[in-house]
Enzyme design. Structure first.
Site, PDB file in Angstrom:
ATOM      1  N   LYS A 111       8.447   5.670   2.089  1.00 27.93           N
ATOM      2  CA  LYS A 111       9.668   5.932   2.866  1.00 27.93           C
ATOM      3  C   LYS A 111      10.269   7.296   2.530  1.00 27.93           C
ATOM      4  CE  LYS A 111      12.009   2.226   1.670  1.00 27.93           C
ATOM      5  NZ  LYS A 111      11.051   1.556   0.765  1.00 27.93           N
ATOM      6  N   ARG A 171      19.796  -3.018   2.880  1.00 27.42           N
ATOM      7  CA  ARG A 171      18.774  -3.682   2.078  1.00 27.42           C
ATOM      8  C   ARG A 171      18.941  -5.190   2.138  1.00 27.42           C
ATOM      9  NH1 ARG A 171      16.459   0.463  -1.096  1.00 27.42           N
ATOM     10  NH2 ARG A 171      15.377  -0.320  -2.908  1.00 27.42           N
ATOM     11  N   ARG A 203       3.263   6.671  -9.098  1.00 28.46           N
ATOM     12  CA  ARG A 203       4.553   7.362  -9.114  1.00 28.46           C
ATOM     13  C   ARG A 203       5.209   7.230 -10.489  1.00 28.46           C
ATOM     14  NH1 ARG A 203       8.638   5.762  -4.389  1.00 28.46           N
ATOM     15  NH2 ARG A 203       8.989   3.922  -5.651  1.00 28.46           N
ATOM     16  N   ARG A 241       9.911   7.488 -13.000  1.00 27.83           N
ATOM     17  CA  ARG A 241      11.048   6.672 -12.555  1.00 27.83           C
ATOM     18  C   ARG A 241      11.114   5.406 -13.380  1.00 27.83           C
ATOM     19  NH1 ARG A 241      12.110   5.952  -6.156  1.00 27.83           N
ATOM     20  NH2 ARG A 241      12.731   3.917  -6.944  1.00 27.83           N
ATOM     21  N   ARG A 253      10.764  -5.818  -7.890  1.00 33.92           N
ATOM     22  CA  ARG A 253      11.267  -5.098  -6.719  1.00 33.92           C
ATOM     23  C   ARG A 253      10.582  -5.584  -5.449  1.00 33.92           C
ATOM     24  NH1 ARG A 253      10.551   0.847  -7.652  1.00 33.92           N
ATOM     25  NH2 ARG A 253      11.968   1.128  -5.911  1.00 33.92           N
TER      26      ARG A 253
END
Ligand code: AMP
Length: 185
Positions: free
Chosen positions: A15, A90, A126, A132, A143
């Site tokens: 995204k 969300r 990532r 992160r 998540r």
């Protein structure tokens, strides 16, 4: 072409990457609640201190805090002619709150569809590239669960406004599909 776009899809669907390309092309602001919250954490604001542990655990920040943040952001003059929302709403409660904030808040919902094995691979990559804190392996699963239970119901909530886009393939391939879909939306 729709100027009020919502980008929806599981964490790791791409995204953020696609949002930047779309916004550069359509000249609309990129409003990412994840980026705004990470900025708040990095600069140690009151909001940042409130949300840091929630984010690190892969849980959702409260609807109330996020809606207030988006309300303020959408009041800025650059959001008057359109925007791309990335990571908000969300939950169905956030979507309802958004409808109360803005008339015709969303023109097109772009749903990036990616196979779940690919999502886990992308997020693990990532984690090592960007560091992160919520891309650690134990948080990734949480998540994804939160996405399925809290965010996926938005696909039904938005119904006919949803444009399903295959999120597999290269960044350019996915971007072309999105722009083609938006042109016909
Ligand atoms: P993202 O960068 O969109 O994946 O968001 C990273 C994290 O920020 C999420 O896992 C949540 O903890 C928090 N977050 C971002 N957007 C929202 C939202 N709309 N509602 C609640 N929490 C959010």
């Amino acid at each position: 072409m729709a100027r009020r776009i919502l980008l929806l899809g599981p964490p790791g669907a791409g995204k953020g990457t696609q949002a930047i390309l779309i916004c550069n092309t359509l000249h609309v602001p990129h409003i990412s609640t994840g980026d705004m919250l990470r900025d708040a954490v990095a600069s140690g604001t009151d909001l940042g201190q409130q949300v840091e542990s929630v984010m690190a655990a892969g849980e959702l920040v409260s609807d109330q805090l996020v809606v207030a943040m988006v309300d303020e952001r959408l009041s800025a003059s650059d959001a008057r002619c359109g925007y791309l929302l990335d990571g908000f709403p969300r939950t169905v409660a956030q979507a309802e709150a958004l409808n109360d904030l803005v008339v015709n808040a969303i023109g097109t919902v772009v749903l990036l569809e990616v196979e779940s094995d690919e999502v886990v691979d992308r997020m693990a990559r990532r984690a090592s590239e960007e560091g992160r804190s919520d891309d650690k392996e134990e948080t990734i699963r949480r998540r994804l669960d939160v996405y399925e239970s809290e965010t996926a119901p938005l696909v039904d909530f938005y119904g006919d406004a949803v444009l399903r886009v295959d999120g597999m393939g290269t960044v350019d391939e996915v971007f072309s599909r999105i722009m083609l879909g938006l042109a016909h939306a």
